[in-house]
Design an enzyme around this catalytic site. Structure first.
Site, PDB file in Angstrom:
ATOM      1  CG  PHE A   1     -32.300 -65.069   8.806  1.00  0.00           C
ATOM      2  CD1 PHE A   1     -31.395 -65.249   7.773  1.00  0.00           C
ATOM      3  CD2 PHE A   1     -31.867 -65.268  10.109  1.00  0.00           C
ATOM      4  CE1 PHE A   1     -30.075 -65.619   8.025  1.00  0.00           C
ATOM      5  CE2 PHE A   1     -30.560 -65.642  10.369  1.00  0.00           C
ATOM      6  CZ  PHE A   1     -29.659 -65.815   9.329  1.00  0.00           C
TER       7      PHE A   1
ATOM      8  CD1 TRP B   1     -30.265 -56.380   2.881  1.00  0.00           C
ATOM      9  CD2 TRP B   1     -29.180 -55.463   4.607  1.00  0.00           C
ATOM     10  NE1 TRP B   1     -29.405 -55.448   2.379  1.00  0.00           N
ATOM     11  CE2 TRP B   1     -28.717 -54.871   3.417  1.00  0.00           C
ATOM     12  CE3 TRP B   1     -28.644 -55.063   5.830  1.00  0.00           C
ATOM     13  CZ2 TRP B   1     -27.743 -53.886   3.403  1.00  0.00           C
ATOM     14  CZ3 TRP B   1     -27.660 -54.075   5.822  1.00  0.00           C
ATOM     15  CH2 TRP B   1     -27.229 -53.492   4.618  1.00  0.00           C
ATOM     16  CD  GLU B   2     -32.776 -59.515   2.123  1.00  0.00           C
ATOM     17  OE1 GLU B   2     -32.991 -60.070   3.221  1.00  0.00           O
ATOM     18  OE2 GLU B   2     -31.627 -59.335   1.659  1.00  0.00           O
TER      19      GLU B   2
ATOM     20  CB  VAL C   1     -31.874 -59.307  13.923  1.00  0.00           C
ATOM     21  CG1 VAL C   1     -30.416 -59.349  13.459  1.00  0.00           C
ATOM     22  CG2 VAL C   1     -32.752 -58.751  12.810  1.00  0.00           C
TER      23      VAL C   1
ATOM     24  CB  THR D   1     -19.938 -61.603  12.856  1.00  0.00           C
ATOM     25  OG1 THR D   1     -21.312 -61.624  12.445  1.00  0.00           O
ATOM     26  CG2 THR D   1     -19.353 -62.992  12.792  1.00  0.00           C
TER      27      THR D   1
ATOM     28  CG  HIS E   1     -24.279 -60.172   9.318  1.00  0.00           C
ATOM     29  ND1 HIS E   1     -23.945 -59.487   8.176  1.00  0.00           N
ATOM     30  CD2 HIS E   1     -25.391 -60.889   9.003  1.00  0.00           C
ATOM     31  CE1 HIS E   1     -24.796 -59.778   7.213  1.00  0.00           C
ATOM     32  NE2 HIS E   1     -25.688 -60.623   7.692  1.00  0.00           N
TER      33      HIS E   1
ATOM     34  NE  ARG F   1     -38.014 -59.361  24.591  1.00  0.00           N
ATOM     35  CZ  ARG F   1     -37.365 -59.992  25.565  1.00  0.00           C
ATOM     36  NH1 ARG F   1     -37.148 -61.297  25.490  1.00  0.00           N
ATOM     37  NH2 ARG F   1     -36.942 -59.340  26.629  1.00  0.00           N
TER      38      ARG F   1
HETATM   39  N1  INI Z   1     -31.438 -61.840   8.854  1.00  0.00           N
HETATM   40  C1  INI Z   1     -32.346 -61.839   9.847  1.00  0.00           C
HETATM   41  O1  INI Z   1     -33.531 -61.540   9.609  1.00  0.00           O
HETATM   42  N2  INI Z   1     -31.979 -62.175  11.124  1.00  0.00           N
HETATM   43  C2  INI Z   1     -30.692 -62.495  11.425  1.00  0.00           C
HETATM   44  O2  INI Z   1     -30.405 -62.794  12.622  1.00  0.00           O
HETATM   45  C3  INI Z   1     -29.712 -62.482  10.402  1.00  0.00           C
HETATM   46  N3  INI Z   1     -28.346 -62.830  10.689  1.00  0.00           N
HETATM   47  O3  INI Z   1     -28.020 -63.137  11.845  1.00  0.00           O
HETATM   48  O4  INI Z   1     -27.497 -62.850   9.825  1.00  0.00           O
HETATM   49  C4  INI Z   1     -30.131 -62.141   9.094  1.00  0.00           C
HETATM   50  N4  INI Z   1     -29.255 -62.137   8.072  1.00  0.00           N
HETATM   51  C5  INI Z   1     -29.673 -62.152   6.693  1.00  0.00           C
HETATM   52  C6  INI Z   1     -29.976 -60.755   6.125  1.00  0.00           C
HETATM   53  O5  INI Z   1     -31.203 -60.256   6.645  1.00  0.00           O
HETATM   54  C7  INI Z   1     -30.120 -60.803   4.605  1.00  0.00           C
HETATM   55  O6  INI Z   1     -31.165 -61.655   4.244  1.00  0.00           O
HETATM   56  C8  INI Z   1     -28.829 -61.264   3.918  1.00  0.00           C
HETATM   57  O7  INI Z   1     -27.728 -60.474   4.339  1.00  0.00           O
HETATM   58  C9  INI Z   1     -28.950 -61.140   2.374  1.00  0.00           C
HETATM   59  O8  INI Z   1     -29.178 -59.785   1.983  1.00  0.00           O
END
Ligand code: INI
Length: 166
Positions: free
Chosen positions: A30, A65-66, A89, A94, A96, A135
């Protein structure tokens, strides 16, 4: 000012030598414009410090998240001396951001404390993409390189602490 002579006190500090350390880098795709640069920085720092490519492993996951679940599995497998987490991230409109950034940091931190395997946190959490790029090899350095060298130092320190008594 302390009244001890500096040589009286044992000071322990891990070295920055990655030789003989098996290091896993777990990087999320991501925002890969940023995370690819963090990975380049991490690999470059390790190469400069003298790491052997066969001791390194790169594991890619979809998002920050993973990261914790993979880090936890690596710790269970116990074939790794240090783990480097890389991700990005960026705050959106939101909540999130808070869930992803918070759970990622909490999860990887918990694995390190529970397992005794150092896990360096190279997950950027920024308000804007520009701050992240600054960064990731931009004007504020490369946090991937910093995280990699942090992992090396901590692995050496923990190895030293485990191998000596007193
Ligand atoms: N994952 C990131 O690594 N960075 C982000 O900014 C981000 N945003 O903004 O949503 C993000 N979302 C995905 C998350 O990590 C998972 O892959 C997803 O929720 C599926 O489990």
């Amino acid at each position: 000012m302390s009244s001890f002579h500096p040589h009286e006190i044992k000071v322990r500090e891990g070295s920055g030598n990655p030789q003989g350390l098996r290091i896993a880098i777990v990087v999320s795709r991501f925002n890969n414009l940023v995370t690819d640069r963090l990975l380049d920085g991490a690999l470059d720092a390790l190469a400069r410090a003298g790491a052997t490519s066969s001791d390194l492993e790169v594991i890619k996951v979809p998002g920050a998240w993973e990261l914790p679940v993979v880090v936890a599995e690596l710790a269970r497998l116990a074939k790794t001396d240090a783990i480097v987490c890389l991700g990005c991230v960026v705050r959106g409109d939101t909540p999130h951001f808070d869930y992803v950034a918070g759970e990622s940091a909490k999860g990887i931190g918990a694995v390190a404390v529970d397992s005794g395997i150092p896990v360096a946190n190279g997950v950027l959490t920024t308000n804007t993409m520009e701050q992240a790029l600054d960064r990731a090899g931009g004007k504020l350095g490369n946090k991937g390189a910093e995280a990699a060298m942090c992992a090396v130092e901590m692995a050496q320190l923990l190895r030293d602490l485990k191998s000596t008594k007193g």
